[in-house]
Write an enzyme that holds these catalytic residues in place. Structure first.
Site, mmCIF file in Angstrom:
data_model
loop_
_atom_site.group_PDB
_atom_site.id
_atom_site.type_symbol
_atom_site.label_atom_id
_atom_site.label_comp_id
_atom_site.label_asym_id
_atom_site.label_seq_id
_atom_site.Cartn_x
_atom_site.Cartn_y
_atom_site.Cartn_z
ATOM 1 N N PRO A 174 16.819 -7.004 -80.567
ATOM 2 C CA PRO A 174 17.980 -7.805 -80.181
ATOM 3 C C PRO A 174 18.972 -6.990 -79.346
ATOM 4 O O PRO A 174 19.186 -5.811 -79.607
ATOM 5 C CB PRO A 174 18.604 -8.219 -81.519
ATOM 6 C CG PRO A 174 18.000 -7.353 -82.555
ATOM 7 C CD PRO A 174 16.701 -6.850 -82.024
ATOM 8 N N GLU A 175 19.520 -7.622 -78.315
ATOM 9 C CA GLU A 175 20.541 -6.992 -77.476
ATOM 10 C C GLU A 175 21.861 -7.726 -77.696
ATOM 11 O O GLU A 175 21.941 -8.600 -78.563
ATOM 12 C CB GLU A 175 20.102 -7.028 -76.001
ATOM 13 C CG GLU A 175 18.759 -6.327 -75.779
ATOM 14 C CD GLU A 175 18.255 -6.404 -74.332
ATOM 15 O OE1 GLU A 175 19.071 -6.355 -73.404
ATOM 16 O OE2 GLU A 175 17.033 -6.530 -74.140
ATOM 17 N N LYS A 206 25.018 -3.368 -80.857
ATOM 18 C CA LYS A 206 23.973 -4.166 -81.510
ATOM 19 C C LYS A 206 24.086 -4.128 -83.034
ATOM 20 O O LYS A 206 23.195 -4.592 -83.734
ATOM 21 C CB LYS A 206 22.602 -3.646 -81.093
ATOM 22 C CG LYS A 206 22.391 -3.624 -79.582
ATOM 23 C CD LYS A 206 21.059 -2.960 -79.258
ATOM 24 C CE LYS A 206 20.890 -2.780 -77.762
ATOM 25 N NZ LYS A 206 19.652 -2.060 -77.424
ATOM 26 N N HIS A 265 9.089 -12.715 -93.136
ATOM 27 C CA HIS A 265 9.030 -11.377 -93.755
ATOM 28 C C HIS A 265 10.381 -10.995 -94.347
ATOM 29 O O HIS A 265 11.136 -10.218 -93.767
ATOM 30 C CB HIS A 265 8.561 -10.361 -92.713
ATOM 31 C CG HIS A 265 7.284 -10.777 -92.051
ATOM 32 N ND1 HIS A 265 6.046 -10.499 -92.590
ATOM 33 C CD2 HIS A 265 7.057 -11.522 -90.944
ATOM 34 C CE1 HIS A 265 5.107 -11.029 -91.823
ATOM 35 N NE2 HIS A 265 5.701 -11.653 -90.816
ATOM 36 N N ARG A 272 8.570 -5.698 -88.934
ATOM 37 C CA ARG A 272 8.160 -4.298 -88.767
ATOM 38 C C ARG A 272 8.882 -3.320 -89.682
ATOM 39 O O ARG A 272 8.605 -2.120 -89.639
ATOM 40 C CB ARG A 272 8.290 -3.908 -87.302
ATOM 41 C CG ARG A 272 7.331 -4.758 -86.473
ATOM 42 C CD ARG A 272 7.394 -4.460 -85.004
ATOM 43 N NE ARG A 272 6.963 -3.112 -84.706
ATOM 44 C CZ ARG A 272 6.956 -2.598 -83.490
ATOM 45 N NH1 ARG A 272 7.382 -3.310 -82.485
ATOM 46 N NH2 ARG A 272 6.549 -1.371 -83.287
ATOM 47 N N ARG A 332 9.821 2.873 -70.392
ATOM 48 C CA ARG A 332 10.120 1.448 -70.495
ATOM 49 C C ARG A 332 9.652 0.737 -69.233
ATOM 50 O O ARG A 332 9.590 1.331 -68.167
ATOM 51 C CB ARG A 332 11.636 1.210 -70.657
ATOM 52 C CG ARG A 332 12.263 2.000 -71.765
ATOM 53 C CD ARG A 332 11.661 1.706 -73.122
ATOM 54 N NE ARG A 332 11.996 0.378 -73.612
ATOM 55 C CZ ARG A 332 13.043 0.099 -74.379
ATOM 56 N NH1 ARG A 332 13.867 1.055 -74.731
ATOM 57 N NH2 ARG A 332 13.255 -1.138 -74.795
#
Ligand SMILES: [Zn+2]
Length: 292
Positions: free
Chosen positions: A2-3, A60, A110, A129, A280
């Site tokens: 998320p940004e 963030k 999850h 994750r 990236r």
């Protein structure tokens, strides 16, 4: 990951739902999900019956301020996202009550940490994750936390006059500089690609070569792209979902990020290309994004 627009959306929605409520207790799937001195037991004792006073963010990171001297500091990391709804514990796991994306979307399944609230609803961290975590922090030291203290300015709060001042002496590739949280906070892979596409600047451009008009364009489009992304509730290309488990909409309006091989939306004959910068991927149009 998320940004800024995804985290801002989460914070705005949480403000409407949880401020004024009280925590009843906390559950975690395994001790590691709460990296906390004294573990889940200690966290439980501290948050029990505490009223939620405020929800805010820096870059963030999400901060949930509770009664007393503490706040909950939320690291969503790569795939973590906060959800608000109702679940029941069955056969060793939490199942969403009712239908919809909370039940059907695997990204919402999850559940690592769950807070029971005094209105019968729950606040959870869903995280495929497992890098996400929620830790207690004293209100007085939030600004001094290592994750926060050296961050660059907030892109939606900085003025153009102050933005300009970030550049003299700064060196590096434009894409990497935009993604550097110590230069400017909250911009990652998706939004750096989109901002550069609008600004007509190549991701490999060197910031020390930017002219005044380039910096002006960068500022203008940084704000435009981020404001629009917040309006659209963020991008759900990856794991991010809103607190009701729904997808954001920005992925339907992306022009560069993950558009490799597609014709440029500016209809300039360009085909969106991809290259690696510092590990990236950068996505850009070789026709209208010029290298500086
Ligand atoms: Zn183009």
């Amino acid at each position: 990951m998320p940004e800024l627009p995804e985290v801002e959306t989460t914070v705005r929605d949480l403000k409407k739902k949880i401020v004024g409520l009280r925590f009843k207790d906390v559950w975690a799937d395994r001790p590691k999900s709460v990296r906390q001195a004294g573990g889940i037991k200690n966290l439980n004792q501290i948050v029990k019956n505490k009223k939620i006073l405020k929800v805010w963010r820096r870059a963030k990171f999400i901060v949930i301020d509770i009664e007393g001297p503490n706040s909950l500091f939320v690291h969503q990391k790569i795939s973590g996202h906060l959800l608000y709804g109702r679940w029941k514990f069955e056969k060793g796991r939490w199942l969403s009550i009712g239908n919809g994306p909370m039940k059907s979307d695997p990204k919402n399944q999850h559940i690592r940490i769950l807070f029971n609230l005094n209105n019968g609803f729950q606040l959870v961290l869903a995280d495929l994750r497992r890098f996400g975590k929620i830790v207690l922090a004293n209100d007085d030291i939030i600004d001094k936390l290592p994750e926060i203290k050296n961050l660059g300015p907030e892109p939606l709060e900085i003025s153009y006059a102050d933005f300009k001042k970030l550049f003299p002496g700064k060196k590096g590739r434009l894409k990497q500089v935009l993604m550097d949280p110590y230069f400017i906070a909250g911009i990652g892979n998706i939004y750096s690609d989109e901002i550069l596409w609008f600004a007509g600047l190549h991701p490999m451009s060197r910031v020390e070569n930017l002219e005044k008009e380039n910096i002006k364009k960068l500022y203008k489009h940084m704000q435009k792209v981020l404001v629009k992304a917040v309006e659209l509730k963020g991008s759900s290309m990856d794991d991010y979902r809103t607190i009701s488990g729904r997808k954001g909409n920005f992925q339907n309006y992306q022009h560069a990020y993950h558009k490799t091989g597609e014709p440029c939306d500016k209809k300039d004959g360009g085909i969106i290309a991809r290259l690696k910068i510092g590990g990236r991927s950068a996505h850009f149009c070789p026709i209208h994004q010029k290298i500086k």
